[in-house]
Design a protein around this motif. Structure first.
Motif, PDB file in Angstrom:
ATOM      1  N   ARG B   8       0.832  -1.191   0.000  1.00 17.84           N
ATOM      2  CA  ARG B   8       0.000   0.000   0.000  1.00 17.84           C
ATOM      3  C   ARG B   8       0.870   1.245   0.000  1.00 17.84           C
ATOM      4  N   THR B   9       0.291   2.329  -0.500  1.00 14.29           N
ATOM      5  CA  THR B   9       1.017   3.601  -0.493  1.00 14.29           C
ATOM      6  C   THR B   9       0.555   4.504   0.641  1.00 14.29           C
ATOM      7  N   PHE B  10      -0.504   4.080   1.344  1.00 17.57           N
ATOM      8  CA  PHE B  10      -0.982   4.838   2.506  1.00 17.57           C
ATOM      9  C   PHE B  10      -1.419   3.832   3.557  1.00 17.57           C
ATOM     10  N   ARG B  68      -5.430   7.462  -2.848  1.00 19.03           N
ATOM     11  CA  ARG B  68      -5.717   8.327  -4.002  1.00 19.03           C
ATOM     12  C   ARG B  68      -4.797   9.545  -3.991  1.00 19.03           C
ATOM     13  N   ILE B  69      -4.564  10.107  -2.815  1.00 30.43           N
ATOM     14  CA  ILE B  69      -3.691  11.287  -2.712  1.00 30.43           C
ATOM     15  C   ILE B  69      -2.267  10.947  -3.126  1.00 30.43           C
ATOM     16  N   VAL B  70      -1.754   9.836  -2.633  1.00 28.92           N
ATOM     17  CA  VAL B  70      -0.384   9.448  -2.980  1.00 28.92           C
ATOM     18  C   VAL B  70      -0.270   9.171  -4.482  1.00 28.92           C
ATOM     19  N   ILE B  80       8.915   8.779  -8.564  1.00 30.08           N
ATOM     20  CA  ILE B  80       9.211   7.358  -8.759  1.00 30.08           C
ATOM     21  C   ILE B  80       8.401   6.532  -7.761  1.00 30.08           C
ATOM     22  N   GLU B  81       8.290   7.067  -6.560  1.00 28.15           N
ATOM     23  CA  GLU B  81       7.588   6.355  -5.491  1.00 28.15           C
ATOM     24  C   GLU B  81       7.162   7.371  -4.438  1.00 28.15           C
ATOM     25  N   ALA B  82       6.111   7.043  -3.731  1.00 29.90           N
ATOM     26  CA  ALA B  82       5.698   7.896  -2.610  1.00 29.90           C
ATOM     27  C   ALA B  82       4.938   7.039  -1.612  1.00 29.90           C
ATOM     28  N   PHE B  83       4.879   7.543  -0.385  1.00 28.60           N
ATOM     29  CA  PHE B  83       4.290   6.747   0.685  1.00 28.60           C
ATOM     30  C   PHE B  83       3.897   7.669   1.833  1.00 28.60           C
ATOM     31  N   CYS B  84       2.833   7.273   2.537  1.00 30.00           N
ATOM     32  CA  CYS B  84       2.442   8.026   3.732  1.00 30.00           C
ATOM     33  C   CYS B  84       1.912   7.052   4.779  1.00 30.00           C
ATOM     34  N   ALA B  85       2.362   7.241   6.008  1.00 26.21           N
ATOM     35  CA  ALA B  85       1.848   6.470   7.142  1.00 26.21           C
ATOM     36  C   ALA B  85       1.302   7.447   8.175  1.00 26.21           C
ATOM     37  N   HIS B  86       0.109   7.136   8.701  1.00 24.29           N
ATOM     38  CA  HIS B  86      -0.494   8.004   9.719  1.00 24.29           C
ATOM     39  C   HIS B  86      -0.820   7.171  10.946  1.00 24.29           C
ATOM     40  N   ARG B  87      -0.479   7.678  12.092  1.00 29.26           N
ATOM     41  CA  ARG B  87      -0.760   6.975  13.340  1.00 29.26           C
ATOM     42  C   ARG B  87      -2.230   7.066  13.721  1.00 29.26           C
ATOM     43  N   THR B  88      -2.677   6.054  14.436  1.00 24.04           N
ATOM     44  CA  THR B  88      -3.956   6.127  15.134  1.00 24.04           C
ATOM     45  C   THR B  88      -3.690   5.791  16.597  1.00 24.04           C
ATOM     46  N   GLY B  89      -4.670   6.063  17.442  1.00 25.52           N
ATOM     47  CA  GLY B  89      -4.520   5.750  18.857  1.00 25.52           C
ATOM     48  C   GLY B  89      -3.913   6.903  19.633  1.00 25.52           C
TER      49      GLY B  89
END
Lengths: 111, 150
Positions: B8-10, B68-70, B80-89
């Motif tokens: 996944r990218t997100f 979709r944003i990524v 070439i590539e992109a990625f985003c991780a968002h915390r929960t909790g």
């Protein structure tokens, strides 16, 4: 679902035109349908639960919002509320169908 | 695209974001630039002392919109590539709440793509933040004042 309104408490609702609020009861419209509500964040807190099945005569998402906001006191800056149906963003005027899963979205605060 | 996209990218992370792991996954010999952004939990917002933050998401839609944003960023800036991780909790002061990476041939695209992703994520992804204050109270943060990490 009660459709009684308390004008003193309800105030304006996001994207809801007042012309449809002409005093005609919802029961005069299409038959009752069952939809699944999911609540997150502020609305979850205000409603006091995460999900529920609701019987409604609302024809559109905005009618459903008005109905539930009045019934449960789901209050927020109404201009900022958006809506999702079946895990996709939706428009307030979209028709509501039997079995839809609906989420009212308070303003996002990620990042 | 120099290689098949992996995973996944997100993502939504209930646990701390493993930045080094994600960076390793993004490595590509076609790339000349990696631009990253980290959003951290700050100790104050709008004049109030913040003790901790709590993020909650609408996962089914957040993952779709985040991806979709990524994808938009990759297309728009020729990444070439992109990625985003968002915390929960529940997060403590100093924790990394969101991590964005944009990989490109040259730095300009990477900077712009990275900025685009974080701005769009904040505006479009159904994630909510509750601030817990030193005085024991807590509030859902409105976008106008949602400045706790950025």
């Amino acid at each position: 679902m009660s459709t009684e309104r308390n004008a003193a408490e309800s105030g304006p609702v996001a994207g809801v035109d007042s012309t449809s609020d002409n005093g005609q009861p919802c029961s005069a419209g299409p038959s009752e349908k069952s939809v699944v509500m999911e609540y997150f964040a502020l609305f979850k807190e205000q409603r006091g639960l995460a999900t529920e099945t609701v019987s409604t005569t609302a024809r559109t998402l905005k009618e459903l919002y008005r109905e539930l906001a009045d019934a449960y006191g789901l209050r927020y800056d109404p201009e900022s509320v958006s809506v999702a149906r079946n895990d996709e963003f939706a428009a307030w005027d979209d028709r509501l169908s039997e079995g839809d899963r609906v989420v009212f979205l308070s303003p996002f605060g990620g990042g | 695209m120099s290689r098949p996209r992996l995973g996944r990218t997100f993502v939504l992370n209930p646990d701390p974001i493993d930045i080094e792991m994600h960076k390793a996954e993004l490595r590509d010999t076609d790339a000349g630039a990696l631009c990253t952004f980290e959003g951290w939990v700050r100790n104050s917002n709008e004049g109030r002392e913040v003790r901790s933050l709590e993020y909650t998401a609408y996962p089914a839609l957040a993952l779709k919109e985040g991806e979709r944003i990524v994808e938009e960023a990759i297309e728009r800036f020729g990444l070439i590539e992109a990625f985003c991780a968002h915390r929960t909790g529940h997060l403590s002061l100093g924790d990394c709440a969101v991590w964005v990476a944009a990989v490109s041939g040259h730095r300009d695209e990477a900077f712009r793509g990275c900025r685009f992703i974080i701005d769009e994520v904040k505006a479009r992804v159904p994630i909510w933040k509750r601030e817990h204050y030193r005085d024991g109270t807590a509030e859902w943060v409105l976008p106008k004042t949602a400045a706790s990490t950025i």
